[in-house]
Design an enzyme around this catalytic site. Structure first.
Site, mmCIF file in Angstrom:
data_model
loop_
_atom_site.group_PDB
_atom_site.id
_atom_site.type_symbol
_atom_site.label_atom_id
_atom_site.label_comp_id
_atom_site.label_asym_id
_atom_site.label_seq_id
_atom_site.Cartn_x
_atom_site.Cartn_y
_atom_site.Cartn_z
ATOM 1 N N HIS A 119 0.814 -1.219 0.000
ATOM 2 C CA HIS A 119 0.000 0.000 0.000
ATOM 3 C C HIS A 119 0.843 1.263 0.000
ATOM 4 C CE1 HIS A 119 -1.709 -3.283 2.480
ATOM 5 N NE2 HIS A 119 -2.773 -3.100 1.720
ATOM 6 N N SER B 55 -9.710 -5.738 4.764
ATOM 7 C CA SER B 55 -9.329 -5.502 3.374
ATOM 8 C C SER B 55 -10.482 -4.836 2.636
ATOM 9 C CB SER B 55 -8.973 -6.829 2.707
ATOM 10 O OG SER B 55 -9.166 -6.732 1.308
ATOM 11 N N GLU C 261 -2.975 3.049 2.007
ATOM 12 C CA GLU C 261 -2.713 3.470 0.622
ATOM 13 C C GLU C 261 -3.029 4.950 0.455
ATOM 14 O OE1 GLU C 261 -4.685 1.255 -2.602
ATOM 15 O OE2 GLU C 261 -4.828 3.138 -3.700
#
Lengths: 277, 277
Positions: B70, B217, B122
């Site tokens: 990320h 996730s 990210e």
């Protein structure tokens, strides 16, 4: 018959500016119709002796040539400047912007998508500024993108100033998932939005809508389409002579709007006539 | 129980690449979890002695530090490089791209809109590349744009790689009418699309859907949401130990998909277990 005018209608900034330029240059000629309104063009001819050329071949030495609000193709401008004539540019600044965007984006290796009518003078002018005429695509519908092979994965897109933003977004939405970068220039003119929004509101509350404007004017036709969505009895006419008293039978309130190229004096004559019914 | 796997599922390019890097650097440590899958992180620890640091303070001299898929914020990277450690960059190239876009667009005086989760590593990494942290906005919904005052009339927008394209288009559609230029970078990862499309198709034809992946996730949660649209009996789990035989009562066909960080060996164990019911 009671009349209600849209809260925003008629001449936009670019048209007002072009007419002012034409009035300043008596005995000149415009390259193509200055604006999409024959009544106003006749008035400029009668009151200011502003003529109309439809081709470069008509240009004579020492002529003063006014470039129409919609602009002209790059190469026509180049050829015109090469002649022994004085060139006055009345291209709407909101049309000059997409011309320059296409020039710049094309030089930076973006493929170009123009949302517009491929035969419209504004679009022909804007399109002409692309470096590579094989990599500029004029489309009206998202489906028109289906069979296009772009040269680059970066796309720059502009819209004809008088187009509907909703359809432009549909086109943009089709481009984005398929391309790495889509550079969206919002070149649709605010004046067009304002007249459109006002027509939409007005058409909801009246029994009959009159849209005044040139039959070949893109923005006028859109005002008619928007009006028809809410008011089935919507009519497009160029001046008061096209009014038909039968339309107003059993109607109480008449809404009136006008395209961006329609002069106030034409609108006033229509208002007077409808009020007389 | 009959099992059908989605036509596309599991590890994406960036994750496969990062795991390969980690396996090459035994006895190293990752800065933050390498990928969003605790099973795989445990395997890398057990088989390759790849550790996990959660803060720069944990870094010791001569450590080999692997940067997670990320990415990490620009300043963390700078501080890390200033330490006496070997830095191996396993940032997914599809994440490096939006980092560089934000850096470039910010320098060219575009205001930045990031469609993503503001606490996602990210996004924190990508956002950190903006020149002006007061002119970069992380949003999830078009409405989040309402009260934003951009510094410029030119907007550049990027999306977290694992976000849904439909919502991204909604955000873009809200930006375009209000700004002169919107530069849309399609940074959503194709692998995410492919797994999503496959999950959508499969969930239409099965009685129960199992989505395997990390509970934190983003792309796994989206696979679950998409599956639920067509198949009410959709479950998210990290491995076969979370399976509940009761779910499969009176069911005939079980669809299975997995997030982009889910290793094949975890998927295979789930398939075996479900088939045994």
């Amino acid at each position: 018959m009671k009349v209600k005018l849209a809260s925003s209608y008629g001449f936009c900034f670019g048209v007002k500016r072009a007419i002012k330029i034409a009035e300043e240059y008596k005995n000149s000629a415009t390259m193509g119709p200055l604006i999409h309104n024959t009544n106003e063009i006749d008035r400029l001819k009668n009151d200011y002796n502003v003529g109309l050329y439809n081709s470069l071949d008509e240009v004579k030495d020492n002529d003063t040539i006014i470039i129409r609000t919609h602009g002209i193709p790059k190469f026509d401008l180049k050829n015109l400047k090469a002649k022994d004539a004085k060139v006055i540019n009345a291209t709407c600044p909101f049309v000059t912007t997409p011309q320059q965007i296409v020039k710049k984006m094309s030089a930076e290796e973006y493929s170009i998508v123009i949302f517009g009518d491929k035969d419209h003078p504004e679009v022909l002018g804007v399109q002409s500024y692309a470096k590579d005429q094989d990599d500029v695509f004029v489309i009206l519908e998202p489906e028109d993108l289906n069979n296009i092979k772009f040269k680059y994965s970066k796309i720059a897109t502009i819209a004809q100033t008088t187009k509907k933003k909703e359809k432009y977004l549909e086109i943009v939405n089709t481009l984005i998932p398929k391309n790495k970068e889509v550079r969206v220039f919002n070149t649709i003119c605010d004046a067009t939005f304002e007249n459109q929004d006002a027509a939409r509101e007005l058409s909801k509350e009246v029994d009959i809508m009159i849209v005044i404007g040139g039959k070949n004017s893109s923005n006028t036709k859109q005002l008619l389409n928007i009006s028809k969505e809410n008011c089935i009895d919507s009519y497009l006419l160029e001046d008061e002579r096209e009014l038909d008293p039968k339309w107003f039978k059993n109607k109480k309130l008449c809404g009136i709007t006008a395209g961006a190229s329609t002069p106030d004096w034409v609108i006033q004559k229509v208002v007077n006539q409808v009020e007389a019914y």
